[in-house]
Design a protein around this motif. Structure first.
Motif, PDB file in Angstrom:
ATOM      1  N   LEU A   1       8.291  -1.108  -1.382  1.00 40.24           N
ATOM      2  CA  LEU A   1       6.907  -0.666  -1.463  1.00 40.24           C
ATOM      3  C   LEU A   1       6.198  -1.488  -2.531  1.00 40.24           C
ATOM      4  CD1 LEU A   1       7.351   3.208  -1.353  1.00 40.24           C
ATOM      5  CD2 LEU A   1       5.852   1.914   0.169  1.00 40.24           C
ATOM      6  N   ILE A   2       4.965  -1.937  -2.233  1.00 35.78           N
ATOM      7  CA  ILE A   2       4.198  -2.740  -3.182  1.00 35.78           C
ATOM      8  C   ILE A   2       2.847  -2.074  -3.396  1.00 35.78           C
ATOM      9  CG2 ILE A   2       3.204  -5.007  -3.648  1.00 35.78           C
ATOM     10  CD1 ILE A   2       5.253  -6.170  -1.649  1.00 35.78           C
ATOM     11  N   ASP A   3       2.528  -1.794  -4.673  1.00 37.52           N
ATOM     12  CA  ASP A   3       1.275  -1.098  -4.958  1.00 37.52           C
ATOM     13  C   ASP A   3       0.818  -1.425  -6.378  1.00 37.52           C
ATOM     14  OD1 ASP A   3      -0.232   1.311  -3.396  1.00 37.52           O
ATOM     15  OD2 ASP A   3      -0.525   1.510  -5.556  1.00 37.52           O
TER      16      ASP A   3
ATOM     17  N   GLY B   1      -0.159   7.573  13.847  1.00 34.67           N
ATOM     18  CA  GLY B   1      -0.702   8.762  14.493  1.00 34.67           C
ATOM     19  C   GLY B   1      -0.443  10.043  13.730  1.00 34.67           C
ATOM     20  N   TRP B   2      -0.397   9.956  12.408  1.00 32.74           N
ATOM     21  CA  TRP B   2      -0.169  11.161  11.616  1.00 32.74           C
ATOM     22  C   TRP B   2      -0.956  11.077  10.317  1.00 32.74           C
ATOM     23  CZ3 TRP B   2       3.235   9.060   7.740  1.00 32.74           C
ATOM     24  CH2 TRP B   2       3.996   7.959   8.154  1.00 32.74           C
ATOM     25  N   GLY B   3      -1.250  12.256   9.784  1.00 38.56           N
ATOM     26  CA  GLY B   3      -2.086  12.330   8.594  1.00 38.56           C
ATOM     27  C   GLY B   3      -1.298  12.774   7.378  1.00 38.56           C
ATOM     28  N   ALA B   4      -1.756  12.336   6.213  1.00 34.87           N
ATOM     29  CA  ALA B   4      -1.052  12.655   4.978  1.00 34.87           C
ATOM     30  C   ALA B   4      -2.019  12.599   3.810  1.00 34.87           C
ATOM     31  CB  ALA B   4       0.106  11.682   4.763  1.00 34.87           C
TER      32      ALA B   4
ATOM     33  N   TYR C   1       8.815 -12.684   2.567  1.00 35.70           N
ATOM     34  CA  TYR C   1       8.978 -11.424   3.282  1.00 35.70           C
ATOM     35  C   TYR C   1       8.858 -11.708   4.780  1.00 35.70           C
ATOM     36  CZ  TYR C   1       8.410  -9.422  -1.334  1.00 35.70           C
ATOM     37  OH  TYR C   1       8.570  -9.122  -2.664  1.00 35.70           O
ATOM     38  N   ASP C   2       9.811 -11.185   5.536  1.00 35.39           N
ATOM     39  CA  ASP C   2       9.857 -11.461   6.975  1.00 35.39           C
ATOM     40  C   ASP C   2       8.906 -10.574   7.772  1.00 35.39           C
ATOM     41  OD1 ASP C   2      12.132 -13.412   6.905  1.00 35.39           O
ATOM     42  OD2 ASP C   2      13.168 -11.663   6.082  1.00 35.39           O
ATOM     43  N   VAL C   3       8.836  -9.311   7.391  1.00 37.18           N
ATOM     44  CA  VAL C   3       7.932  -8.354   8.030  1.00 37.18           C
ATOM     45  C   VAL C   3       7.134  -7.669   6.935  1.00 37.18           C
ATOM     46  CG1 VAL C   3       7.734  -6.265   9.441  1.00 37.18           C
ATOM     47  CG2 VAL C   3       9.495  -7.961   9.974  1.00 37.18           C
ATOM     48  N   VAL C   4       5.818  -7.668   7.080  1.00 41.05           N
ATOM     49  CA  VAL C   4       4.949  -7.045   6.078  1.00 41.05           C
ATOM     50  C   VAL C   4       4.050  -6.031   6.777  1.00 41.05           C
ATOM     51  CG1 VAL C   4       3.192  -7.413   4.309  1.00 41.05           C
ATOM     52  CG2 VAL C   4       4.950  -9.167   4.704  1.00 41.05           C
ATOM     53  N   ILE C   5       4.104  -4.791   6.312  1.00 40.41           N
ATOM     54  CA  ILE C   5       3.252  -3.720   6.836  1.00 40.41           C
ATOM     55  C   ILE C   5       2.098  -3.527   5.859  1.00 40.41           C
ATOM     56  CG2 ILE C   5       3.152  -1.335   7.624  1.00 40.41           C
ATOM     57  CD1 ILE C   5       5.163  -3.061   9.201  1.00 40.41           C
ATOM     58  N   ILE C   6       0.872  -3.618   6.348  1.00 41.41           N
ATOM     59  CA  ILE C   6      -0.306  -3.467   5.489  1.00 41.41           C
ATOM     60  C   ILE C   6      -0.874  -2.059   5.648  1.00 41.41           C
ATOM     61  CG2 ILE C   6      -2.586  -4.358   4.885  1.00 41.41           C
ATOM     62  CD1 ILE C   6      -0.412  -6.397   4.414  1.00 41.41           C
TER      63      ILE C   6
ATOM     64  N   GLY D   1       0.834  -1.189   0.000  1.00 39.18           N
ATOM     65  CA  GLY D   1       0.000   0.000   0.000  1.00 39.18           C
ATOM     66  C   GLY D   1       0.869   1.239   0.000  1.00 39.18           C
ATOM     67  N   ALA D   2       1.242   1.687  -1.199  1.00 36.42           N
ATOM     68  CA  ALA D   2       2.134   2.845  -1.309  1.00 36.42           C
ATOM     69  C   ALA D   2       1.335   4.123  -1.520  1.00 36.42           C
ATOM     70  CB  ALA D   2       3.134   2.638  -2.453  1.00 36.42           C
ATOM     71  N   GLY D   3       0.287   4.276  -0.707  1.00 36.24           N
ATOM     72  CA  GLY D   3      -0.442   5.538  -0.730  1.00 36.24           C
ATOM     73  C   GLY D   3       0.362   6.593   0.001  1.00 36.24           C
ATOM     74  N   SER D   4      -0.316   7.603   0.510  1.00 36.75           N
ATOM     75  CA  SER D   4       0.413   8.705   1.146  1.00 36.75           C
ATOM     76  C   SER D   4       1.204   8.242   2.366  1.00 36.75           C
ATOM     77  CB  SER D   4      -0.560   9.822   1.540  1.00 36.75           C
ATOM     78  OG  SER D   4      -1.595   9.319   2.377  1.00 36.75           O
ATOM     79  N   LEU D   5       0.576   7.447   3.241  1.00 36.90           N
ATOM     80  CA  LEU D   5       1.271   6.991   4.446  1.00 36.90           C
ATOM     81  C   LEU D   5       2.421   6.051   4.093  1.00 36.90           C
ATOM     82  CD1 LEU D   5      -1.647   6.307   6.962  1.00 36.90           C
ATOM     83  CD2 LEU D   5      -0.177   8.315   6.824  1.00 36.90           C
ATOM     84  N   GLY D   6       2.172   5.099   3.198  1.00 38.74           N
ATOM     85  CA  GLY D   6       3.214   4.158   2.813  1.00 38.74           C
ATOM     86  C   GLY D   6       4.395   4.829   2.157  1.00 38.74           C
TER      87      GLY D   6
END
Length: 343
Positions: free
Chosen positions: A30-32, A127-130, A71-76, A9-14
């Protein structure tokens, strides 16, 4: 051997997360599905504007069909609306040692765990917006000192998988471990249901909500409904903004309403330029996550017998736009809400 880490999810936060991680010497991919965005990131690097100034930071980006190995660690960081497809596609690329951390809106941990396994699931929130500006470019709305990510797991234990996620996310900002993930998630849901919900229903920024008394009174009522649902479900809200107790939104008279409005102005003032990611999706004609935010409060109310009229109207308004029965939301939609007078 270094861990292979992916942000799906390479949106604004990613995009911002990957840029800060790379700037701090970390490594991730980054995967999108947005091919233009992926191409720009690889060609020009990631650029962050707004509260951070990062230009053309070198990052690695791929599309889902280019994933390989484990992949060892994946952030969604995708929308929950695509979780089934995203997580089922991910399964061949993780093993028993992998950990999947959902930083999505709402309360997605249980549904994520149902696909990838409870033992591999970590949850939390950014905890932040983008906002997404253009291919390769995202804008940070929140000051860097507020770039905190809070994480935990369904068993509320500080285990080895949680530590590995923490180690990576510290490259992107501050990280707090929470031993009451459910309570934390409901507090984060309150932040999203209130200002993000009203931002989506009114087509405006958080600052516009803060500056309109009726809109702000609706925020208080949305929060109050959520707190009553959480109480009925036996959930204790966590303090996710240092020194700020969200139970201040509980009020039963006009004096309490005024105090709650003043509290909201203090807490959300730093987020004035922000507009809901749901609204950004609506602008692009993409199905937004209203069912996983205000809709979650409505469902909880139906389950516990708690009335949620203000959350109901937020959901109905956004769905009406998505179904094409009303025009794009404006502040005029405040007329859809009753006057939030206290008894």
């Amino acid at each position: 051997m270094a861990e292979r880490i992916a942000i799906i999810g390479a949106g604004s936060l990613g995009t911002i997360m990957a840029a800060v991680v790379a700037k701090n010497g970390g490594d991730c991919v980054l995967i999108d599905t947005n091919e233009a965005h992926v191409a720009s990131l690889n060609r020009e690097g990631a650029t962050v504007t707004g509260k951070l100034d990062i230009k053309n930071q070198r990052v690695v980006a791929i599309t889902p069909d280019e994933m390989d190995g484990i992949y060892d660690v994946v952030i969604i960081l995708t929308k929950q609306t695509v979780n089934q497809v995203v997580l089922e596609h991910l399964l061949p690329y993780i093993n028993e040692h992998s950990v999947v951390c959902t930083l999505q809106n709402g309360i997605p941990e249980h549904s994520v765990a149902a696909i990838v396994g409870r033992e591999r699931t970590v949850g939390g929130a950014v905890g932040w917006g983008a906002g997404y500006a253009s291919p390769g470019v995202s804008e940070l709305y929140t000051s860097p000192e507020f770039m905190i990510i809070e994480i935990g797991n369904l068993d509320n234990v500080y285990d080895e998988k949680l530590q590995r996620v923490e180690r990576f996310l510290k490259l992107a900002g501050g990280v707090t471990i929470n031993a009451n993930l459910e309570g934390f998630r409901w507090s984060k849901l309150l932040m999203n249901a209130t200002f993000s919900g009203m931002s989506a229903a009114l087509g405006c920024t958080f600052g516009d909500v803060l500056d309109d008394d009726k809109a702000l009174k609706c925020v208080v009522q949305i929060a109050n409904e959520l707190i009553q649902v959480a109480r009925a479900k036996g959930i204790t809200l966590e303090e996710i903004v240092p020194g700020k107790d969200f139970y201040k939104f509980e009020c039963s008279d006009e004096a309490g309403m005024e105090e709650a409005m003043a509290f909201a102005r203090v807490v959300w003032d730093v987020h004035r330029p922000q507009k809901a990611s749901m609204l950004q999706d609506m602008e692009k004609g993409i199905a937004c996550e209203i069912a996983y935010i205000n809709g979650l409060v409505v469902a909880g109310g139906q389950e516990t017998g708690i009335a949620t009229p203000f959350n109901d109207i937020v959901v109905q308004t956004v769905k009406a736009f998505e179904e094409g029965t009303i025009p794009f939301p404006t502040m005029a939609n405040l007329d859809r809400f009753p006057c939030p007078a206290m008894k």
